[in-house]
Design an enzyme around this catalytic site. Structure first.
Site, mmCIF file in Angstrom:
data_model
loop_
_atom_site.group_PDB
_atom_site.id
_atom_site.type_symbol
_atom_site.label_atom_id
_atom_site.label_comp_id
_atom_site.label_asym_id
_atom_site.label_seq_id
_atom_site.Cartn_x
_atom_site.Cartn_y
_atom_site.Cartn_z
ATOM 1 N N THR A 100 -8.596 -3.668 -0.424
ATOM 2 C CA THR A 100 -9.139 -5.011 -0.616
ATOM 3 C C THR A 100 -10.054 -5.413 0.530
ATOM 4 O OG1 THR A 100 -7.171 -5.598 -1.859
ATOM 5 C CG2 THR A 100 -8.457 -7.441 -1.010
ATOM 6 N N VAL A 108 2.369 14.006 -4.100
ATOM 7 C CA VAL A 108 1.760 14.910 -3.118
ATOM 8 C C VAL A 108 0.227 14.840 -3.118
ATOM 9 C CG1 VAL A 108 3.700 16.523 -3.042
ATOM 10 C CG2 VAL A 108 1.933 16.814 -4.802
ATOM 11 N N ASN A 115 -5.139 -10.414 -3.617
ATOM 12 C CA ASN A 115 -4.827 -9.880 -2.280
ATOM 13 C C ASN A 115 -4.385 -8.410 -2.405
ATOM 14 O OD1 ASN A 115 -2.522 -10.774 -3.665
ATOM 15 N ND2 ASN A 115 -1.478 -11.543 -1.855
ATOM 16 N N GLY A 168 -4.459 -4.492 -3.636
ATOM 17 C CA GLY A 168 -5.468 -3.468 -3.889
ATOM 18 C C GLY A 168 -4.728 -2.224 -4.328
ATOM 19 N N LYS A 182 1.879 1.928 -5.181
ATOM 20 C CA LYS A 182 2.437 1.303 -6.396
ATOM 21 C C LYS A 182 1.503 1.462 -7.586
ATOM 22 C CE LYS A 182 2.481 -2.577 -4.234
ATOM 23 N NZ LYS A 182 2.133 -2.122 -2.889
ATOM 24 N N ARG A 218 2.754 -29.173 -6.522
ATOM 25 C CA ARG A 218 2.446 -29.670 -7.869
ATOM 26 C C ARG A 218 1.030 -30.215 -8.004
ATOM 27 N NH1 ARG A 218 7.694 -32.662 -7.020
ATOM 28 N NH2 ARG A 218 6.839 -32.282 -4.959
ATOM 29 N N ASP A 262 0.805 -1.224 0.000
ATOM 30 C CA ASP A 262 0.000 0.000 0.000
ATOM 31 C C ASP A 262 0.842 1.281 0.000
ATOM 32 O OD1 ASP A 262 -2.199 -1.708 0.148
ATOM 33 O OD2 ASP A 262 -2.140 -1.720 2.325
ATOM 34 N N GLN A 298 2.102 -6.075 -3.196
ATOM 35 C CA GLN A 298 2.616 -6.180 -1.817
ATOM 36 C C GLN A 298 3.885 -5.331 -1.629
ATOM 37 O OE1 GLN A 298 1.670 -9.566 -3.368
ATOM 38 N NE2 GLN A 298 -0.313 -8.815 -2.747
ATOM 39 N N PRO A 335 -8.736 -0.926 8.804
ATOM 40 C CA PRO A 335 -7.882 0.240 9.080
ATOM 41 C C PRO A 335 -6.426 -0.209 9.107
ATOM 42 C CG PRO A 335 -9.198 -0.356 11.014
ATOM 43 C CD PRO A 335 -9.641 -1.254 9.894
ATOM 44 N N ARG A 336 -5.551 0.571 8.479
ATOM 45 C CA ARG A 336 -4.138 0.197 8.477
ATOM 46 C C ARG A 336 -3.475 0.676 9.756
ATOM 47 N NH1 ARG A 336 -3.753 2.399 2.357
ATOM 48 N NH2 ARG A 336 -4.611 0.583 1.291
HETATM 49 P P1 GDP Z 1 -0.711 0.193 -3.526
HETATM 50 O O1 GDP Z 1 -1.293 -1.061 -3.003
HETATM 51 O O2 GDP Z 1 0.752 0.295 -3.294
HETATM 52 O O3 GDP Z 1 -1.075 0.471 -4.958
HETATM 53 O O4 GDP Z 1 -1.359 1.380 -2.663
HETATM 54 P P2 GDP Z 1 -2.917 1.519 -2.281
HETATM 55 O O5 GDP Z 1 -3.647 2.006 -3.458
HETATM 56 O O6 GDP Z 1 -3.403 0.316 -1.584
HETATM 57 O O7 GDP Z 1 -2.812 2.633 -1.152
HETATM 58 C C1 GDP Z 1 -2.285 3.886 -1.400
HETATM 59 C C2 GDP Z 1 -3.361 4.944 -1.082
HETATM 60 O O8 GDP Z 1 -2.770 6.210 -1.074
HETATM 61 C C3 GDP Z 1 -4.480 5.019 -2.110
HETATM 62 O O9 GDP Z 1 -5.659 5.424 -1.481
HETATM 63 C C4 GDP Z 1 -3.975 6.106 -3.069
HETATM 64 O O10 GDP Z 1 -5.033 6.763 -3.768
HETATM 65 C C5 GDP Z 1 -3.324 7.031 -2.103
HETATM 66 N N1 GDP Z 1 -2.186 7.817 -2.597
HETATM 67 C C6 GDP Z 1 -1.160 7.428 -3.412
HETATM 68 N N2 GDP Z 1 -0.222 8.399 -3.472
HETATM 69 C C7 GDP Z 1 -0.664 9.406 -2.701
HETATM 70 C C8 GDP Z 1 -0.127 10.692 -2.315
HETATM 71 O O11 GDP Z 1 0.956 11.075 -2.694
HETATM 72 N N3 GDP Z 1 -0.880 11.434 -1.445
HETATM 73 C C9 GDP Z 1 -2.088 11.031 -0.977
HETATM 74 N N4 GDP Z 1 -2.752 11.827 -0.151
HETATM 75 N N5 GDP Z 1 -2.610 9.838 -1.304
HETATM 76 C C10 GDP Z 1 -1.913 9.043 -2.146
HETATM 77 P P1 IMO Z 2 -0.820 -4.247 -2.200
HETATM 78 O O1 IMO Z 2 -0.373 -4.765 -3.541
HETATM 79 C C1 IMO Z 2 -0.948 -4.705 2.112
HETATM 80 C C2 IMO Z 2 -0.904 -8.799 3.684
HETATM 81 C C3 IMO Z 2 -2.147 -9.253 4.413
HETATM 82 C C4 IMO Z 2 -1.527 -10.216 5.412
HETATM 83 C C5 IMO Z 2 -0.413 -10.866 4.601
HETATM 84 C C6 IMO Z 2 -0.789 -12.200 3.983
HETATM 85 O O2 IMO Z 2 -2.136 -3.561 -2.213
HETATM 86 O O3 IMO Z 2 0.261 -3.470 -1.546
HETATM 87 P P2 IMO Z 2 -2.320 -12.902 1.921
HETATM 88 O O4 IMO Z 2 -3.766 -12.652 1.644
HETATM 89 O O5 IMO Z 2 -1.403 -12.363 0.885
HETATM 90 O O6 IMO Z 2 -2.013 -14.329 2.236
HETATM 91 O O7 IMO Z 2 -2.027 -12.084 3.287
HETATM 92 O O8 IMO Z 2 -0.089 -9.953 3.584
HETATM 93 N N1 IMO Z 2 -1.124 -8.292 2.312
HETATM 94 C C7 IMO Z 2 -1.092 -6.997 1.988
HETATM 95 N N2 IMO Z 2 -0.960 -5.889 2.760
HETATM 96 N N3 IMO Z 2 -1.025 -4.591 0.771
HETATM 97 C C8 IMO Z 2 -1.131 -5.679 -0.009
HETATM 98 O O9 IMO Z 2 -1.089 -5.598 -1.359
HETATM 99 C C9 IMO Z 2 -1.208 -6.946 0.589
HETATM 100 N N4 IMO Z 2 -1.332 -8.212 0.115
HETATM 101 C C10 IMO Z 2 -1.257 -9.020 1.179
HETATM 102 O O10 IMO Z 2 -2.810 -8.192 5.031
HETATM 103 O O11 IMO Z 2 -0.918 -9.479 6.446
HETATM 104 MG MG MG Z 3 -2.827 -1.697 -1.775
#
Ligand code: GDP
Ligand code: IMO
Ligand code: MG
Length: 433
Positions: A304, A418, A44, A46, A22, A148, A19, A228, A308-309
């Site tokens: 996903t 930003v 997994n 999001g 990416k 396998r 999160d 991840q 709350p993180r």
């Molecule tokens: P990912 O899993 O690495 O693609 O990240 P996620 O999408 O799960 O979580 C990142 C969150 O931060 C999302 O709600 C994005 O819309 C938001 N986001 C990404 N870059 C920025 C930023 O620079 N500023 C703010 N405020 N939000 C951002």
């Molecule tokens: P993105 O791509 C944050 C975490 C789960 C759990 C552990 C194992 O959005 O960054 P799983 O379902 O993979 O067996 O869960 O990994 N987890 C993530 N946490 N962002 C993700 O993906 C994640 N994908 C898995 O919360 O702790």
């Molecule tokens: Mg994510």
């Protein structure tokens, strides 16, 4: 095969616990790319993307899907739930994304309904030692790949083989479900549902290894999208509280089927603070008014699972670790705007583990849980930075915060972000040639 060729390729790697933004950065860079390749994980993930005030959530589909000229590849290292994939495509189509190019590796493994059931069952049985998975069946699907017993998309295309593999799997899994007092799954129901799916997806199933290799050789701009983060890596993460694949750049040759030199630049995505969902150690975690503010301003709720993180201060040991095991050449610092208004910012520059100062992530669970972060403190800023377009426009304290991260991690900051919109991305160094 030209081993010395320098390809025009960039890998996007999460450097913390996922999160980091990416999806946003991959989508931003995809505007310049010819191909986006998701190489591991499944739904997994999001990945949240904002284009012209419209928010999209991707789980399986690569983040280049919005541009009809970009080829989007789901590589062999992924585990793909075809039902979830079709739902995701349907949702995208409802949002107006109808014209796209999407390819699935014939060697990628399928996430089946029994994997999802097993994921939930194993978590329940682990009790306090549960991982806090996303319950999407990821672990059991990778387990079947390794033992396998998995079913690949190429096997799915062969109806006779699919029947045999599905029958065997249902037999094995139902033995487990019975033993643990869970309801059994039905071969007939799964077979019927999957036969319908086959017709909808068979045209997408191809040899993606050759496809990506040819693109690289052709000089195309290829973007690898990791899911991840390195601390969730099955090998280099905070085991066992990790996922079941490796999101590192070094896993790309295996995850996609490419030569060692296929990744030219490795871009680590670094959140300006730390977050984690699920269980496991988190040395810089804190819970007070400031962490609540970060959670609300940063919208730190899972894409996903909506959980709350957990929030923590920036930890340079984590990102240094990611830089080493993933060979980062550049980093992007995201969510910098979220820190606006915080009087004093902390950065962990080392840990004290059993009385010894270190910057290295300990392998042992207890050592990591007991690691005491050693912080430096930096003054924050109050100016709105969401509209800045250059590094120069940032307030001095924000500049100093970025410089401190660059210094502590030891990798150059090539971009910062930003705000969630892809326009709110500032390049310091260009990623593609
Ligand atoms: P990912 O899993 O690495 O693609 O990240 P996620 O999408 O799960 O979580 C990142 C969150 O931060 C999302 O709600 C994005 O819309 C938001 N986001 C990404 N870059 C920025 C930023 O620079 N500023 C703010 N405020 N939000 C951002
Ligand atoms: P993105 O791509 C944050 C975490 C789960 C759990 C552990 C194992 O959005 O960054 P799983 O379902 O993979 O067996 O869960 O990994 N987890 C993530 N946490 N962002 C993700 O993906 C994640 N994908 C898995 O919360 O702790
Ligand atoms: Mg994510």
């Amino acid at each position: 095969m030209s081993k010395k060729k320098i390809y025009n390729s960039v890998s996007v790697v999460g450097t913390q616990w996922g999160d980091e933004g990416k999806g946003k950065i991959t989508n931003y860079l995809s505007q310049e790319a010819d191909m986006v390749v998701r190489h591991q994980g499944g739904n997994n993930a999001g990945h949240s993307i904002v284009i012209d005030d419209k928010r999209y959530s991707l789980h399986l589909i690569p983040s280049g899907i919005f541009d009809p000229s970009v080829k989007n590849v789901m590589a062999n290292g992924m585990v793909i739930n075809p039902i979830a994939m079709l739902e995701e495509l349907e949702l995208l189509e409802e949002q107006g994304i109808k014209d796209y190019q999407l390819f699935i590796s014939d060697r990628a493994h399928m996430v089946m309904p029994y994997h999802i059931k097993l994921d939930g069952m194993f978590e329940k049985m682990k009790g306090e030692r549960k991982i806090g998975t996303t319950k999407k069946g990821i672990g059991p699907a990778y387990t079947d790949k390794s033992s396998r017993d998995g079913i690949r998309f190429i096997d799915f295309l062969d109806d006779d083989l699919f029947k045999i593999l599905l029958k065997n799997n249902v037999k094995i899994k139902n033995t487990m479900f019975k033993a643990f007092g869970e309801k059994e799954v039905s071969y007939n129901e799964i077979y019927k549902e999957f036969s319908k799916i086959r017709e909808k997806i068979k045209h997408m199933i191809v040899d993606t290894s050759s496809m990506v290799y040819d693109a690289l050789e052709n000089g195309d701009k290829v973007l690898f999208e990791g899911a991840q983060g390195v601390l969730l890596c099955i090998d280099h993460g905070t085991y066992p509280f990790v996922t079941s694949s490796s999101p590192t750049s070094s896993s790309i040759p295996v995850n996609v089927g490419l030569p060692l030199n296929s990744v030219t630049k490795s871009l680590g995505i670094v959140k300006a603070y730390s977050t984690r969902v699920g269980t496991g150690g988190f040395p810089t975690e804190f819970e007070d008014e400031v962490s609540k503010l970060i959670r609300e301003v940063g919208n730190e709720y899972g894409v996903t699972t909506k959980r709350p993180r957990r929030i923590g201060w920036f930890d340079s040991c984590l990102v240094k670790h990611a830089a080493r095991v993933s060979g980062l050449t550049d980093i992007t610092i995201t969510l910098l705007d979220v820190l606006t208004g915080i009087e004093t910012l902390k950065i962990a520059t080392s840990y004290e583990v059993n009385g010894v100062k270190t910057t290295v992530i300990p392998a042992g669970e207890k050592d990591f849980n007991n690691a005491k972060p050693i912080y430096i403190e930096l003054p924050g800023w109050t100016e709105d930075i969401t509209k800045v377009k250059t590094f120069k426009e940032l307030p001095t304290n924000a500049k100093n915060y970025l410089k401190a991260i660059e210094r502590e991690v030891g990798v150059k900051v090539s971009q910062f972000s930003v705000g969630p919109d892809r326009e709110q991305t500032i390049d310091i160094n260009k990623m593609f040639k």
